[in-house]
Design a protein around this motif. Structure first.
Motif, short mmCIF file in Angstrom:
data_model
loop_
_atom_site.label_atom_id
_atom_site.label_comp_id
_atom_site.label_asym_id
_atom_site.label_seq_id
_atom_site.Cartn_x
_atom_site.Cartn_y
_atom_site.Cartn_z
N HIS A 54 61.38 15.42 28.23
CA HIS A 54 62.01 15.46 26.92
C HIS A 54 63.40 14.82 26.95
O HIS A 54 63.95 14.59 28.02
N ALA A 55 63.95 14.59 25.76
CA ALA A 55 65.32 14.09 25.68
C ALA A 55 66.07 14.81 24.58
O ALA A 55 65.68 14.73 23.41
N ASN A 56 67.14 15.52 24.96
CA ASN A 56 68.07 16.03 23.95
C ASN A 56 68.98 14.89 23.49
O ASN A 56 69.46 14.90 22.37
N SER A 87 66.75 11.87 19.99
CA SER A 87 66.19 12.97 20.78
C SER A 87 64.68 12.95 20.57
O SER A 87 64.20 12.47 19.53
N TYR A 88 63.95 13.39 21.55
CA TYR A 88 62.49 13.44 21.37
C TYR A 88 61.83 14.52 22.20
O TYR A 88 62.30 14.89 23.26
N ASP A 89 60.73 15.00 21.64
CA ASP A 89 59.83 15.95 22.30
C ASP A 89 58.87 15.11 23.13
O ASP A 89 58.07 14.34 22.58
N VAL A 104 60.28 12.52 17.22
CA VAL A 104 61.48 11.73 17.56
C VAL A 104 62.46 11.81 16.39
O VAL A 104 62.03 11.76 15.24
N ALA A 105 63.75 11.87 16.69
CA ALA A 105 64.76 11.83 15.63
C ALA A 105 65.91 10.94 16.07
O ALA A 105 66.27 10.90 17.24
N VAL A 106 66.47 10.20 15.11
CA VAL A 106 67.66 9.39 15.37
C VAL A 106 68.87 10.20 14.89
O VAL A 106 68.98 10.51 13.71
N ASN A 107 69.75 10.57 15.83
CA ASN A 107 70.89 11.40 15.49
C ASN A 107 72.13 10.59 15.15
O ASN A 107 73.00 11.06 14.44
#
Lengths: 254, 254
Positions: free
Chosen positions: A65-67, A18-20, A96-99
């Motif tokens: 953005h991306a949820n 996900s990323y802002d 950015v985060a890797v879920n």
């Protein structure tokens, strides 16, 4: 023991992130702008060194953005998926985060294996802006009748040539027919959410769909005019392209 | 016609605002840091000139947010409340918004007329941080049992001497007894929300209450130990002060 890469060792990893989007000029690497792909290239080079291949599930525009966004990563490096996820979350920027990170078959491709995607578009519908939503939602201060817009939006659903809802550039060639599986307009307090699922999206398609619905809200288009706009196959018949800030890639289905 | 101020013209306006606390060193004007009060002083000077008096409903710390914060403004300027609201929303930084502006009696005081306030504290309880919540919620990656914490937190409710839950500085003198009207811990997906209403709050009181509950979650305090911690009237018996970023002033009741 040094690891010597071999074609038989080629692995394919699916990263769900996900990323802002405020900081990024979309996914794809560019000469003079910071992108999500560049953030991953930099972090991965630090973690597994050179020699990997990254494919994103879609281009996205600056400020979108991306949820949920998916990347396939081909590499011969033996790092376990859970360790790669943890390392990326340390090396990537806070935006950015890797879920999730998991092993997939080598024929999997983040973009071409995708069956459908869902976007949401957030509209802060209040006379006054929200200090917490700058860059995260479109601020629209005039009345919005979400039921009227939801009814009007049903004309988008189905298999159509969406030429009217596409910014034509050298990226969009060939068949501009897509199947919209669902479209809804709902409200939670002052937040109006437009949600669309389709088997594929043309360049700026969601933002033009939203801009056209806002024209309906303003009384500049009749609610029953959307089928005509689709039929016209002319970009100039549709409404303007709504701002990027309200748009979120919300789900990617494989 | 020039407006000549007169004591009989003195008006008192109640401004209801919200702000993103990341940029601000709290409400109160300071020599070397940007505060919400300074933002209002600057904007008001542009709109109504010099000669007004501003009172905020509470001090807030650096990085603390407000979904609702109240200011009383005394002025002799005749600007209508709706016009003042619109002008402030144009002149203030994007991180602050005025949601309401109305005339109140001259004896009204944003701080002293307040009957109770409600704070919420947001905890993003997921292994992975969220790119959208940097500065807006505490990231806590270990399991949190919201039901256990909700039960434990009921010991806060009632009229107590909250010395154990107060950072002592020269601001806090005299009686440290406050009445907590309600405390709850709930979950919405990965977001855990702590909510507390009281007739007044000591310096850092909510953040220490939250930090103490997190110690319960970690098994460092027993869930039934909170009454002892209150009884001890000793700051060192309670848990640490939780980060400012999760804290929001949520409601001010007059």
């Amino acid at each position: 023991m040094q690891h010597i890469p071999d074609e038989r060792d080629l692995r394919n990893l699916l990263l769900t992130i996900s990323y802002d989007g405020r900081q990024f000029h979309g996914w794809q690497i560019q000469q003079n702008a910071y992108t999500v792909q560049e953030a991953f290239q930099t972090a991965l080079t630090k973690i597994i060194g050179e020699g990997f291949d990254l494919k994103g599930c879609s281009r996205t525009d600056t400020g979108v953005h991306a949820n949920m966004y998916c990347i396939s990563l081909k590499t011969t490096h033996p790092i376990p998926p859970e360790r790669l996820k943890a390392a990326l979350n340390r090396w990537l920027p806070l935006s950015v985060a890797v879920n999730d990170c998991r092993e997939v078959g080598t024929d999997f491709h983040a973009r071409y294996s995708c069956k459908s995607k869902e976007y949401i578009y957030k509209i802060w519908n209040s006379e006054v802006r929200s200090p917490f939503l700058e860059g995260y939602a479109l601020h629209y201060r005039y009345p919005l009748d979400e039921k009227l817009l939801n009814d009007a939006s049903q004309a988008y659903v189905g298999r159509h040539d969406f030429t009217s809802f596409c910014t034509l550039d050298n990226r969009e060639q060939g068949d501009l027919t897509r199947t919209v599986k669902a479209f809804s307009v709902t409200r939670e307090g002052d937040m109006v959410i437009m949600r669309v699922e389709a088997d594929g999206f043309l360049y700026n398609m969601v933002r033009i769909m939203v801009g056209t619905l806002l024209r309906v809200a303003q009384g500049k288009f009749r609610p029953d005019q959307i089928p005509e706009i689709i039929e016209s196959r002319s970009r100039s018949c549709a409404g303007p392209t709504a701002q990027a800030c309200g748009l979120y890639l919300n789900k990617v289905n494989y």
